[in-house]
Scaffold this motif. Sequence first.
Motif, PDB file in Angstrom:
ATOM      1  N   GLU A 254     -20.334  38.784 -54.539  1.00 36.95           N
ATOM      2  CA  GLU A 254     -20.545  39.160 -53.146  1.00 36.95           C
ATOM      3  C   GLU A 254     -21.959  38.810 -52.682  1.00 36.95           C
ATOM      4  N   ASP A 255     -22.949  39.041 -53.532  1.00 37.18           N
ATOM      5  CA  ASP A 255     -24.323  38.718 -53.165  1.00 37.18           C
ATOM      6  C   ASP A 255     -24.509  37.219 -52.978  1.00 37.18           C
ATOM      7  N   LEU A 256     -23.860  36.441 -53.845  1.00 30.76           N
ATOM      8  CA  LEU A 256     -23.986  34.990 -53.748  1.00 30.76           C
ATOM      9  C   LEU A 256     -23.267  34.463 -52.506  1.00 30.76           C
ATOM     10  N   GLU A 257     -22.089  34.985 -52.221  1.00 30.46           N
ATOM     11  CA  GLU A 257     -21.352  34.559 -51.026  1.00 30.46           C
ATOM     12  C   GLU A 257     -22.145  34.882 -49.768  1.00 30.46           C
ATOM     13  N   ARG A 258     -22.785  36.032 -49.766  1.00 30.47           N
ATOM     14  CA  ARG A 258     -23.591  36.416 -48.601  1.00 30.47           C
ATOM     15  C   ARG A 258     -24.767  35.450 -48.424  1.00 30.47           C
ATOM     16  N   ARG A 259     -25.389  35.058 -49.516  1.00 30.06           N
ATOM     17  CA  ARG A 259     -26.550  34.173 -49.441  1.00 30.06           C
ATOM     18  C   ARG A 259     -26.154  32.741 -49.075  1.00 30.06           C
ATOM     19  N   LEU A 260     -25.028  32.271 -49.629  1.00 26.13           N
ATOM     20  CA  LEU A 260     -24.624  30.879 -49.416  1.00 26.13           C
ATOM     21  C   LEU A 260     -23.765  30.691 -48.170  1.00 26.13           C
ATOM     22  N   GLY A 261     -23.064  31.728 -47.759  1.00 29.89           N
ATOM     23  CA  GLY A 261     -22.197  31.610 -46.601  1.00 29.89           C
ATOM     24  C   GLY A 261     -20.892  30.888 -46.874  1.00 29.89           C
ATOM     25  N   VAL A 262     -20.506  30.798 -48.169  1.00 31.58           N
ATOM     26  CA  VAL A 262     -19.235  30.165 -48.542  1.00 31.58           C
ATOM     27  C   VAL A 262     -18.578  31.003 -49.629  1.00 31.58           C
ATOM     28  N   PRO A 263     -17.240  30.923 -49.763  1.00 31.98           N
ATOM     29  CA  PRO A 263     -16.565  31.656 -50.840  1.00 31.98           C
ATOM     30  C   PRO A 263     -16.966  31.107 -52.210  1.00 31.98           C
ATOM     31  N   VAL A 264     -17.019  31.993 -53.202  1.00 33.55           N
ATOM     32  CA  VAL A 264     -17.365  31.627 -54.567  1.00 33.55           C
ATOM     33  C   VAL A 264     -16.300  32.170 -55.513  1.00 33.55           C
ATOM     34  N   LEU A 265     -15.792  31.307 -56.393  1.00 33.67           N
ATOM     35  CA  LEU A 265     -14.871  31.716 -57.447  1.00 33.67           C
ATOM     36  C   LEU A 265     -15.630  31.743 -58.759  1.00 33.67           C
ATOM     37  N   ILE A 266     -15.544  32.845 -59.494  1.00 32.50           N
ATOM     38  CA  ILE A 266     -16.353  33.032 -60.695  1.00 32.50           C
ATOM     39  C   ILE A 266     -15.462  33.093 -61.931  1.00 32.50           C
ATOM     40  N   ALA A 267     -15.910  32.423 -63.006  1.00 34.97           N
ATOM     41  CA  ALA A 267     -15.263  32.538 -64.307  1.00 34.97           C
ATOM     42  C   ALA A 267     -16.335  32.488 -65.382  1.00 34.97           C
ATOM     43  N   ASN A 268     -16.050  33.098 -66.500  1.00 38.10           N
ATOM     44  CA  ASN A 268     -16.931  33.028 -67.658  1.00 38.10           C
ATOM     45  C   ASN A 268     -17.151  31.583 -68.080  1.00 38.10           C
ATOM     46  N   ASP A 269     -18.356  31.261 -68.573  1.00 37.97           N
ATOM     47  CA  ASP A 269     -18.656  29.873 -68.902  1.00 37.97           C
ATOM     48  C   ASP A 269     -17.760  29.324 -70.016  1.00 37.97           C
ATOM     49  N   ALA A 270     -17.343  30.179 -70.952  1.00 36.69           N
ATOM     50  CA  ALA A 270     -16.429  29.703 -71.991  1.00 36.69           C
ATOM     51  C   ALA A 270     -15.050  29.406 -71.406  1.00 36.69           C
ATOM     52  N   ASN A 271     -14.624  30.189 -70.419  1.00 39.71           N
ATOM     53  CA  ASN A 271     -13.371  29.879 -69.726  1.00 39.71           C
ATOM     54  C   ASN A 271     -13.464  28.536 -69.013  1.00 39.71           C
ATOM     55  N   CYS A 272     -14.617  28.284 -68.396  1.00 37.95           N
ATOM     56  CA  CYS A 272     -14.816  27.000 -67.722  1.00 37.95           C
ATOM     57  C   CYS A 272     -14.791  25.847 -68.716  1.00 37.95           C
ATOM     58  N   PHE A 273     -15.388  26.061 -69.883  1.00 38.10           N
ATOM     59  CA  PHE A 273     -15.348  25.054 -70.951  1.00 38.10           C
ATOM     60  C   PHE A 273     -13.908  24.736 -71.327  1.00 38.10           C
ATOM     61  N   ALA A 274     -13.114  25.778 -71.572  1.00 36.29           N
ATOM     62  CA  ALA A 274     -11.725  25.566 -71.975  1.00 36.29           C
ATOM     63  C   ALA A 274     -10.920  24.873 -70.884  1.00 36.29           C
ATOM     64  N   LEU A 275     -11.130  25.262 -69.629  1.00 36.62           N
ATOM     65  CA  LEU A 275     -10.412  24.648 -68.513  1.00 36.62           C
ATOM     66  C   LEU A 275     -10.758  23.165 -68.387  1.00 36.62           C
ATOM     67  N   ALA A 276     -12.045  22.847 -68.528  1.00 42.92           N
ATOM     68  CA  ALA A 276     -12.471  21.454 -68.399  1.00 42.92           C
ATOM     69  C   ALA A 276     -11.928  20.583 -69.525  1.00 42.92           C
ATOM     70  N   GLU A 277     -12.002  21.073 -70.759  1.00 45.93           N
ATOM     71  CA  GLU A 277     -11.504  20.271 -71.877  1.00 45.93           C
ATOM     72  C   GLU A 277      -9.990  20.114 -71.825  1.00 45.93           C
ATOM     73  N   THR A 278      -9.318  21.091 -71.215  1.00 45.88           N
ATOM     74  CA  THR A 278      -7.867  20.984 -71.057  1.00 45.88           C
ATOM     75  C   THR A 278      -7.494  19.911 -70.055  1.00 45.88           C
ATOM     76  N   HIS A 279      -8.155  19.889 -68.912  1.00 46.08           N
ATOM     77  CA  HIS A 279      -7.724  19.023 -67.812  1.00 46.08           C
ATOM     78  C   HIS A 279      -8.505  17.713 -67.688  1.00 46.08           C
ATOM     79  N   LEU A 280      -9.707  17.665 -68.250  1.00 44.75           N
ATOM     80  CA  LEU A 280     -10.527  16.463 -68.107  1.00 44.75           C
ATOM     81  C   LEU A 280     -10.969  15.883 -69.441  1.00 44.75           C
ATOM     82  N   GLY A 281     -10.869  16.648 -70.512  1.00 39.91           N
ATOM     83  CA  GLY A 281     -11.502  16.253 -71.760  1.00 39.91           C
ATOM     84  C   GLY A 281     -10.564  16.035 -72.923  1.00 39.91           C
TER      85      GLY A 281
END
Length: 309
Positions: A96-123
């Motif tokens: 919420e603090d980041l969305e307020r500062r940036l003025g855009v929606p933000v989707l958050i995930a743990n960095d290890a989840n992001c790692f797994a998602l990237a290696e699944t779809h791009l790696g």
Amino acid sequence: MSNRLLDWGIDLGGTKCECVVLEGDEVLLRHRIPTERAGGYDHMIGQIAKLVAECADKLGQRPALIGMGTPGARDPQTGLMKNCNTTELNGKPFKEDLERRLGVPVLIANDANCFALAETHLGAVRQHHPDAKVVFGIIMGTGVGSGIVINGRILNGHHGIAGEWGHNVLSPDGPECYCGKRGCVETFISGPALEAWYEAKAKRHLPLAKIVAATAHDHVAKLTIDRLHLLFGQALANVVNILDPDVIVIGGGVGNVQSLYSVGRETILPFLFNPRFATPIIAPTLGDSAGVFGAALLARGEFQDALLS
């Protein structure tokens, strides 16, 4: 360029904050600046805003949505950050603090989840095992974490802690962990834990890469890596017994220990509830970029429901 559909991802680490902007699989921009966490929570948010502004200036376009990888998790019940080794984030309404500062929606995930998602779809998974339905992505580095991807989507879990393999307890009498428990997987097989164990036995410090290189002539170095193999197998067998993934991807600095893919996998079977262990264990292809690419995928239309709960 303002009409192009671009995917913005940010990986927030303790020392650096990196942004990538993708158009399909093409990288249009990569840029990083220091996190400067010593300045505190508000200053880190300012650094992220600075990073976004610099990237927007370079592209001539502001983001409509940003995917964000964080060194911890957002509690689904309270909306507050927790389990962050960048401890300034803990207990904060970061999204919420980041969305307020940036003025855009933000989707958050743990960095290890992001790692797994990237290696699944791009790696590595897309390259070597494209039909895998269940992917277990491990980061073994300064800490130990993991992400679970099922049918292309991150498993977040009821408490937002799915995949927190590094904080399963291997031994209740083990070393103290920053999380408040003792004997977590992270306290045994993270890079700093391995280096500390070697130093306690050898009475000198060596970085992990040099410990690995010294195993042929340094008895303590060999003991250190043998111990890594055994504890890796014990810890990972617990996950395989529960999740039984189609493929396991190992990232992080400890993942560069090549014997994990041979000797290490052999130590899994004695702890496994099965007469054989056939799950592929593979190296990532995206390197330390995987987290930021996974964050960008969160912002992609087809992945905006990427968080399974």
